[in-house]
Write a protein that holds these residues in place. Structure first.
Motif, short mmCIF file in Angstrom:
data_model
loop_
_atom_site.label_atom_id
_atom_site.label_comp_id
_atom_site.label_asym_id
_atom_site.label_seq_id
_atom_site.Cartn_x
_atom_site.Cartn_y
_atom_site.Cartn_z
N ALA A 109 0.84 -1.20 0.00
CA ALA A 109 0.00 0.00 0.00
C ALA A 109 0.88 1.26 0.00
O ALA A 109 0.60 2.21 -0.74
N ASN A 110 1.94 1.26 0.80
CA ASN A 110 2.83 2.42 0.84
C ASN A 110 3.47 2.68 -0.52
O ASN A 110 3.60 3.83 -0.95
N MET A 111 3.88 1.62 -1.20
CA MET A 111 4.50 1.78 -2.52
C MET A 111 3.48 2.37 -3.51
O MET A 111 3.82 3.23 -4.31
N ARG A 112 2.25 1.90 -3.45
CA ARG A 112 1.23 2.41 -4.37
C ARG A 112 0.95 3.88 -4.09
O ARG A 112 0.78 4.68 -5.02
N VAL A 113 0.91 4.26 -2.82
CA VAL A 113 0.69 5.67 -2.47
C VAL A 113 1.83 6.53 -3.01
O VAL A 113 1.59 7.61 -3.55
N ARG A 114 3.06 6.04 -2.92
CA ARG A 114 4.21 6.78 -3.49
C ARG A 114 4.03 6.97 -4.98
O ARG A 114 4.28 8.06 -5.51
N GLU A 115 3.59 5.92 -5.69
CA GLU A 115 3.37 6.02 -7.14
C GLU A 115 2.30 7.06 -7.46
O GLU A 115 2.45 7.86 -8.38
N ILE A 116 1.23 7.06 -6.69
CA ILE A 116 0.13 8.00 -6.92
C ILE A 116 0.59 9.43 -6.65
O ILE A 116 0.31 10.34 -7.44
N LEU A 117 1.30 9.65 -5.55
CA LEU A 117 1.80 11.00 -5.25
C LEU A 117 2.77 11.48 -6.33
O LEU A 117 2.72 12.64 -6.74
N SER A 118 3.61 10.59 -6.80
CA SER A 118 4.55 10.93 -7.86
C SER A 118 3.79 11.40 -9.10
O SER A 118 4.12 12.43 -9.70
N ARG A 119 2.75 10.68 -9.47
CA ARG A 119 1.95 11.04 -10.65
C ARG A 119 1.19 12.35 -10.42
O ARG A 119 1.21 13.25 -11.26
N GLU A 120 0.54 12.48 -9.27
CA GLU A 120 -0.27 13.67 -8.98
C GLU A 120 0.57 14.94 -8.91
O GLU A 120 0.13 16.00 -9.33
N LEU A 121 1.77 14.83 -8.34
CA LEU A 121 2.62 16.00 -8.15
C LEU A 121 3.61 16.20 -9.30
O LEU A 121 4.39 17.15 -9.28
N MET A 122 3.58 15.28 -10.26
CA MET A 122 4.46 15.32 -11.44
C MET A 122 5.94 15.42 -11.06
O MET A 122 6.66 16.30 -11.52
N VAL A 123 6.35 14.53 -10.17
CA VAL A 123 7.76 14.41 -9.78
C VAL A 123 8.17 12.94 -9.95
O VAL A 123 7.31 12.06 -9.96
N PRO A 124 9.47 12.67 -10.10
CA PRO A 124 9.91 11.27 -10.23
C PRO A 124 9.58 10.47 -8.96
O PRO A 124 9.54 11.03 -7.86
N LEU A 125 9.39 9.17 -9.12
CA LEU A 125 9.08 8.30 -7.99
C LEU A 125 10.15 8.40 -6.90
O LEU A 125 9.84 8.42 -5.71
N GLY A 126 11.40 8.53 -7.31
CA GLY A 126 12.50 8.64 -6.35
C GLY A 126 12.46 9.90 -5.51
O GLY A 126 13.14 10.00 -4.50
N ALA A 127 11.66 10.88 -5.92
CA ALA A 127 11.56 12.14 -5.18
C ALA A 127 10.53 12.06 -4.05
O ALA A 127 10.42 12.97 -3.25
N VAL A 128 9.79 10.95 -3.99
CA VAL A 128 8.74 10.78 -2.98
C VAL A 128 9.23 9.77 -1.94
O VAL A 128 9.51 8.63 -2.27
N ARG A 129 9.33 10.23 -0.68
CA ARG A 129 9.87 9.36 0.37
C ARG A 129 8.94 9.37 1.58
O ARG A 129 8.54 10.43 2.06
N LEU A 130 8.59 8.18 2.05
CA LEU A 130 7.78 8.04 3.25
C LEU A 130 8.67 8.28 4.46
O LEU A 130 9.67 7.58 4.65
N THR A 131 8.34 9.29 5.27
CA THR A 131 9.20 9.62 6.40
C THR A 131 8.64 9.16 7.74
O THR A 131 9.39 8.89 8.66
N SER A 132 7.32 9.07 7.87
CA SER A 132 6.74 8.56 9.12
C SER A 132 5.36 7.99 8.86
O SER A 132 4.71 8.31 7.87
N GLY A 133 4.92 7.12 9.76
CA GLY A 133 3.61 6.50 9.63
C GLY A 133 3.62 5.23 8.81
O GLY A 133 2.61 4.88 8.21
N HIS A 134 4.75 4.53 8.79
CA HIS A 134 4.87 3.32 7.97
C HIS A 134 3.76 2.30 8.24
O HIS A 134 3.34 1.60 7.33
N HIS A 135 3.31 2.21 9.47
CA HIS A 135 2.30 1.20 9.83
C HIS A 135 1.01 1.84 10.32
O HIS A 135 0.23 1.20 11.02
N ARG A 136 0.78 3.10 9.95
CA ARG A 136 -0.44 3.80 10.38
C ARG A 136 -1.13 4.42 9.17
O ARG A 136 -0.48 4.69 8.16
#
Length: 78
Positions: free
Chosen positions: A40-67
């Motif tokens: 789920a976290n990986m898919r959210v990163r992909e969606i944010l990358s698409r929505e914000l028009m930035v590369p996938l590598g530019a999106v990093r989960l910093t907190s809330g890994h299990h929340r």
């Protein structure tokens, strides 16, 4: 010098349909993936990358890994 923003995201897992809603300065994102094996976290990163028009590598989960409430760091966002 790249800019960096921190974004608050509320995640709904195992949804019937994927959706992205902007609520103020944060997002509510529904994904079909289960919360196991970081899927789920990986898919959210992909969606944010698409929505914000930035590369996938530019999106990093910093907190809330299990929340449901998570913080993402977006590097290079305008």
């Amino acid at each position: 010098l790249s800019s960096k923003i921190v974004m608050k995201v509320r995640v709904e897992v195992e949804a019937k349909h994927e959706s992205v809603r902007r609520v103020g300065s944060s997002f509510v994102i529904a994904v079909k993936e289960p919360p196991q094996a970081n899927r789920a976290n990986m898919r959210v990163r992909e969606i944010l990358s698409r929505e914000l028009m930035v590369p996938l590598g530019a999106v990093r989960l910093t907190s809330g890994h299990h929340r449901p409430s998570k913080m993402f760091e977006i590097i290079g966002a305008a």
